[in-house]
Design a protein around this motif. Structure first.
Motif, PDB file in Angstrom:
ATOM      1  N   LYS A  95       4.248   3.035  -7.519  1.00 32.55           N
ATOM      2  CA  LYS A  95       3.779   1.695  -7.913  1.00 32.55           C
ATOM      3  C   LYS A  95       4.541   1.188  -9.127  1.00 32.55           C
ATOM      4  CE  LYS A  95      -0.454  -0.867  -8.971  1.00 32.55           C
ATOM      5  NZ  LYS A  95      -1.929  -0.804  -9.091  1.00 32.55           N
ATOM      6  N   SER A  96       4.835   2.073 -10.068  1.00 33.34           N
ATOM      7  CA  SER A  96       5.530   1.650 -11.292  1.00 33.34           C
ATOM      8  C   SER A  96       7.033   1.437 -11.062  1.00 33.34           C
ATOM      9  CB  SER A  96       5.323   2.685 -12.402  1.00 33.34           C
ATOM     10  OG  SER A  96       6.040   3.873 -12.125  1.00 33.34           O
ATOM     11  N   LEU A  97       7.597   2.105 -10.059  1.00 36.75           N
ATOM     12  CA  LEU A  97       9.054   2.055  -9.854  1.00 36.75           C
ATOM     13  C   LEU A  97       9.501   1.070  -8.779  1.00 36.75           C
ATOM     14  CD1 LEU A  97       9.913   5.868 -10.019  1.00 36.75           C
ATOM     15  CD2 LEU A  97      10.383   4.151 -11.767  1.00 36.75           C
ATOM     16  N   VAL A  98       8.641   0.810  -7.775  1.00 39.04           N
ATOM     17  CA  VAL A  98       9.033  -0.079  -6.665  1.00 39.04           C
ATOM     18  C   VAL A  98       8.247  -1.383  -6.790  1.00 39.04           C
ATOM     19  CG1 VAL A  98       9.240  -0.358  -4.174  1.00 39.04           C
ATOM     20  CG2 VAL A  98       9.486   1.926  -5.188  1.00 39.04           C
ATOM     21  N   SER A  99       8.964  -2.490  -6.862  1.00 43.79           N
ATOM     22  CA  SER A  99       8.358  -3.792  -7.115  1.00 43.79           C
ATOM     23  C   SER A  99       7.302  -4.170  -6.067  1.00 43.79           C
ATOM     24  CB  SER A  99       9.455  -4.863  -7.132  1.00 43.79           C
ATOM     25  OG  SER A  99       8.907  -6.154  -7.045  1.00 43.79           O
ATOM     26  N   PHE A 100       6.254  -4.869  -6.518  1.00 43.33           N
ATOM     27  CA  PHE A 100       5.235  -5.426  -5.624  1.00 43.33           C
ATOM     28  C   PHE A 100       5.864  -6.363  -4.599  1.00 43.33           C
ATOM     29  CE2 PHE A 100       2.067  -8.730  -4.627  1.00 43.33           C
ATOM     30  CZ  PHE A 100       1.014  -7.945  -4.169  1.00 43.33           C
ATOM     31  N   ASP A 101       7.021  -6.970  -4.966  1.00 43.51           N
ATOM     32  CA  ASP A 101       7.711  -7.900  -4.063  1.00 43.51           C
ATOM     33  C   ASP A 101       8.454  -7.193  -2.932  1.00 43.51           C
ATOM     34  OD1 ASP A 101       6.875 -10.032  -5.646  1.00 43.51           O
ATOM     35  OD2 ASP A 101       8.615  -9.855  -6.966  1.00 43.51           O
ATOM     36  N   LEU A 102       8.416  -5.862  -2.928  1.00 46.54           N
ATOM     37  CA  LEU A 102       9.060  -5.077  -1.862  1.00 46.54           C
ATOM     38  C   LEU A 102       7.994  -4.205  -1.179  1.00 46.54           C
ATOM     39  CD1 LEU A 102      12.190  -3.947  -3.921  1.00 46.54           C
ATOM     40  CD2 LEU A 102      12.162  -5.735  -2.161  1.00 46.54           C
ATOM     41  N   PRO A 103       6.990  -4.839  -0.536  1.00 44.54           N
ATOM     42  CA  PRO A 103       5.837  -4.074  -0.041  1.00 44.54           C
ATOM     43  C   PRO A 103       6.168  -3.047   1.035  1.00 44.54           C
ATOM     44  CG  PRO A 103       5.741  -6.342   0.747  1.00 44.54           C
ATOM     45  CD  PRO A 103       6.829  -6.289  -0.270  1.00 44.54           C
ATOM     46  N   SER A 104       7.058  -3.388   1.964  1.00 42.19           N
ATOM     47  CA  SER A 104       7.349  -2.418   3.028  1.00 42.19           C
ATOM     48  C   SER A 104       8.133  -1.229   2.471  1.00 42.19           C
ATOM     49  CB  SER A 104       8.108  -3.076   4.193  1.00 42.19           C
ATOM     50  OG  SER A 104       9.450  -3.312   3.876  1.00 42.19           O
ATOM     51  N   LEU A 105       8.993  -1.496   1.490  1.00 42.62           N
ATOM     52  CA  LEU A 105       9.747  -0.411   0.849  1.00 42.62           C
ATOM     53  C   LEU A 105       8.795   0.499   0.074  1.00 42.62           C
ATOM     54  CD1 LEU A 105      12.240   1.067  -0.114  1.00 42.62           C
ATOM     55  CD2 LEU A 105      12.658  -0.757  -1.770  1.00 42.62           C
ATOM     56  N   ARG A 106       7.857  -0.103  -0.650  1.00 36.76           N
ATOM     57  CA  ARG A 106       6.895   0.700  -1.408  1.00 36.76           C
ATOM     58  C   ARG A 106       6.086   1.589  -0.453  1.00 36.76           C
ATOM     59  NH1 ARG A 106       2.437  -1.819  -5.547  1.00 36.76           N
ATOM     60  NH2 ARG A 106       4.224  -2.404  -6.834  1.00 36.76           N
ATOM     61  N   PHE A 107       5.641   1.018   0.653  1.00 34.18           N
ATOM     62  CA  PHE A 107       4.861   1.790   1.629  1.00 34.18           C
ATOM     63  C   PHE A 107       5.686   2.934   2.215  1.00 34.18           C
ATOM     64  CE2 PHE A 107       2.568   1.591   5.997  1.00 34.18           C
ATOM     65  CZ  PHE A 107       1.692   2.594   5.635  1.00 34.18           C
ATOM     66  N   GLY A 108       6.951   2.648   2.539  1.00 36.14           N
ATOM     67  CA  GLY A 108       7.817   3.681   3.110  1.00 36.14           C
ATOM     68  C   GLY A 108       8.043   4.849   2.157  1.00 36.14           C
ATOM     69  N   VAL A 109       8.207   4.540   0.862  1.00 33.51           N
ATOM     70  CA  VAL A 109       8.419   5.587  -0.138  1.00 33.51           C
ATOM     71  C   VAL A 109       7.129   6.385  -0.343  1.00 33.51           C
ATOM     72  CG1 VAL A 109       8.971   6.036  -2.568  1.00 33.51           C
ATOM     73  CG2 VAL A 109      10.305   4.352  -1.278  1.00 33.51           C
ATOM     74  N   GLU A 110       5.994   5.694  -0.428  1.00 30.68           N
ATOM     75  CA  GLU A 110       4.694   6.385  -0.530  1.00 30.68           C
ATOM     76  C   GLU A 110       4.531   7.379   0.623  1.00 30.68           C
ATOM     77  OE1 GLU A 110       1.381   3.283  -2.396  1.00 30.68           O
ATOM     78  OE2 GLU A 110       1.654   3.401  -0.248  1.00 30.68           O
ATOM     79  N   MET A 111       4.800   6.891   1.827  1.00 31.36           N
ATOM     80  CA  MET A 111       4.658   7.693   3.045  1.00 31.36           C
ATOM     81  C   MET A 111       5.524   8.949   2.986  1.00 31.36           C
ATOM     82  SD  MET A 111       5.080   5.815   6.759  1.00 31.36           S
ATOM     83  CE  MET A 111       4.870   4.144   6.227  1.00 31.36           C
ATOM     84  N   ALA A 112       6.815   8.745   2.672  1.00 29.10           N
ATOM     85  CA  ALA A 112       7.757   9.868   2.664  1.00 29.10           C
ATOM     86  C   ALA A 112       7.357  10.912   1.622  1.00 29.10           C
ATOM     87  CB  ALA A 112       9.171   9.355   2.405  1.00 29.10           C
ATOM     88  N   LEU A 113       6.940  10.462   0.443  1.00 31.91           N
ATOM     89  CA  LEU A 113       6.555  11.400  -0.619  1.00 31.91           C
ATOM     90  C   LEU A 113       5.285  12.173  -0.263  1.00 31.91           C
ATOM     91  CD1 LEU A 113       7.344   9.253  -3.786  1.00 31.91           C
ATOM     92  CD2 LEU A 113       8.341  11.495  -3.244  1.00 31.91           C
ATOM     93  N   LEU A 114       4.280  11.483   0.289  1.00 30.47           N
ATOM     94  CA  LEU A 114       3.044  12.191   0.650  1.00 30.47           C
ATOM     95  C   LEU A 114       3.283  13.146   1.809  1.00 30.47           C
ATOM     96  CD1 LEU A 114       0.036   9.720   0.253  1.00 30.47           C
ATOM     97  CD2 LEU A 114       1.072  11.269  -1.408  1.00 30.47           C
TER      98      LEU A 114
END
Length: 360
Positions: A95-114
Motif C-alpha cells: 500500500k505504501s509503495l504502489v500508488s492508489f492510482d495503479l489498482p490492478s498493479l497493487r492487487f497483482g503485487v499483493e497476490m504474488a507476495l501472499l
C-alpha cells in the motif's frame, strides 16, 4: 520479529482470446491483456508466488498505453526492497509503495507476495474455498448481443442449474431486454431464480425512473449502476426513490473517500471488483464500511484470468458470504490458464485434484 528477505519481481504478459464477442455498454471485447507477476527469492527459487495485474479497458484507472513500462519500472523498484514475512506487513508495505492510482498493479503485487508467503500454492490466506473445497454460489452472466444470442445464453444458464442470473442491459432495445427478462420470469418465480441486471451507467437521469419502475414489475433483485458514475447527488436521489434496490459498481472506482461516498449516496448494495479497487486491503475496507451501514455487497471478477479469479474467490470465501458472487468468468477465454477452478450447478469449486498450468 519475522525475517526480512529480498525478493525478485518479474512479469509475463498473455493476451487472452474471448470465445465470443463480449458485448458491454462500452463496446465489444475480443481480446484482453493480462500481466502475471512472478515473485521469488533467488536463493530459494523453487518457491514462486504468482499474481495478476489486469487493467480493464476503459474502466481501470491504470488502463493506459504505458502500463507495461510502469509495471516494469515498479517491479524493478520492488526488487530493491526488503520484505518482512508477515501478512499484514506485506500488505501495508505494498500500500505504501504502489500508488492508489495503479489498482490492478497493487492487487497483482499483493497476490504474488501472499502466494509466495504461503508457500507458492496459489493460496493467499485461510479460506474455506481453498482449504475445504467449499463451493461459492455465483450468478450466471448473460452477455449483451442480439436477442437470439442472449436468449441462447439464458437457456444455457438455466439448463446448467444457475439459480441467480445477471443480465447486462442498456445496449439493445429496452423493450427487447424486458421481453428477455420476462421470458425467465414467466417460467420461474423470484424464489426459484434471482434476477440481477447491470446497466453499466447506460440510463440517463431523465428516463431512469420509468425504466426502474418497469424492471421492478419483473421482481428484479437489483440493478447495478443505472446511471453514469460521478453524480453522487443524482445517485442519492435515485437510491432514495427507487422501486428496486440499486448496487453501485463503477461509482466506487478511484474513490478514496469511501465513507463520504456511502454516507452521501446511501445505496442498497455495492459491487466489489478488487482489480479496479486496488486489491485485498482496499476491498476489505469497503466491506467493513458497508457492513457498518447495513449496505449489502458481493464480489465480482473484472475479466481476469484464472489466477486473478482464484484470488477473488478466496477473498469472497474468507467472509463466508452466502449470496451469489460474480465469479463465473473462467470459461470466457480460449487460452486461459488451466486451473483447479470448476463451475458446476451454479457454483465455483476449487478442485485440488486438478493441477495448475505453469504460467511460464
Amino acid at each position: 520479529m519475522s525475517e526480512s528477505v529480498k525478493l525478485q519481481f518479474s512479469f509475463i504478459k498473455r493476451t487472452l482470446q474471448f470465445r465470443f464477442d463480449a458485448g458491454t455498454s462500452r463496446g465489444v471485447l475480443k481480446t484482453r491483456d493480462v500481466y502475471w507477476i512472478k515473485v521469488q527469492d533467488p536463493k530459494n527459487p523453487e518457491v514462486i508466488g504468482w499474481g495478476e495485474a489486469a487493467p480493464l479497458v476503459k474502466l481501470s484507472p491504470d488502463y493506459r498505453e504505458d502500463f507495461e513500462e510502469i509495471l516494469a519500472q515498479s517491479l524493478a523498484k520492488l526488487s530493491q526492497e526488503s520484505w518482512e514475512m508477515e501478512e499484514n506487513s506485506l500488505l501495508e508495505k505494498v500500500k505504501s509503495l504502489v500508488s492508489f492510482d495503479l489498482p490492478s498493479l497493487r492487487f497483482g503485487v499483493e497476490m504474488a507476495l501472499l502466494d509466495y508467503f504461503n508457500g507458492g500454492k496459489k493460496r493467499f490466506f485461510s479460506n474455506p474455498f481453498f482449504d475445504k473445497n467449499q463451493p461459492i454460489p455465483i450468478n450466471g452472466l448473460i452477455w449483451m448481443g442480439d436477442r437470439s444470442f442472449m436468449l441462447e445464453q439464458i437457456d444455457q444458464k438455466l439448463n446448467e442449474g444457475f439459480d441467480c442470473i445477471k443480465m447486462k442491459i442498456g445496449a439493445i432495445d429496452f423493450e427487447q431486454e424486458l421481453e428477455l427478462l420476462g421470458y425467465i420470469r414467466e417460467r420461474y418465480s423470484k424464489k426459484q431464480i434471482v434476477l440481477r441486471v447491470d446497466a453499466n451507467g447506460a440510463f440517463s437521469p431523465e428516463n431512469v425512473m420509468e425504466k426502474l419502475s418497469r424492471l421492478a414489475q419483473l421482481d428484479i433483485h437489483s440493478i447495478e449502476q443505472p446511471i453514469p458514475a460521478g453524480d453522487w447527488k443524482a445517485m442519492h436521489e435515485l437510491c432514495k426513490k427507487t422501486p428496486l434496490p440499486i448496487a453501485l459498481d463503477e461509482e466506487l472506482i478511484g474513490v478514496q473517500k469511501k465513507s463520504e461516498l456511502l454516507d452521501t449516496i446511501q445505496p442498497q448494495h455495492i459491487i466489489l471488483k478488487p482489480t479496479l479497487l486496488g486489491g485485498f486491503l482496499e476491498t476489505k475496507e469497503w466491506i467493513r464500511l458497508a457492513e457498518e451501514r447495513n449496505i449489502g455487497w458481493w464480489m465480482t471478477s473484472a475479466l481476469e484470468s484464472n489466477i486473478g479469479l482464484n484470488a477473488i474467490s478466496q477473498l469472497a470465501s474468507s467472509f463466508n458470504t452466502q449470496i451469489p458472487q460474480g465469479l463465473g468468468t473462467g470459461k470466457l477465454y480460449h487460452n486461459n490458464l488451466d486451473s483447479p477452478l470448476e463451475i458446476k450447478s451454479g457454483k465455483i469449486h476449487y478442485n485440488a485434484a486438478k493441477p495448475w498450468e505453469n504460467p511460464a
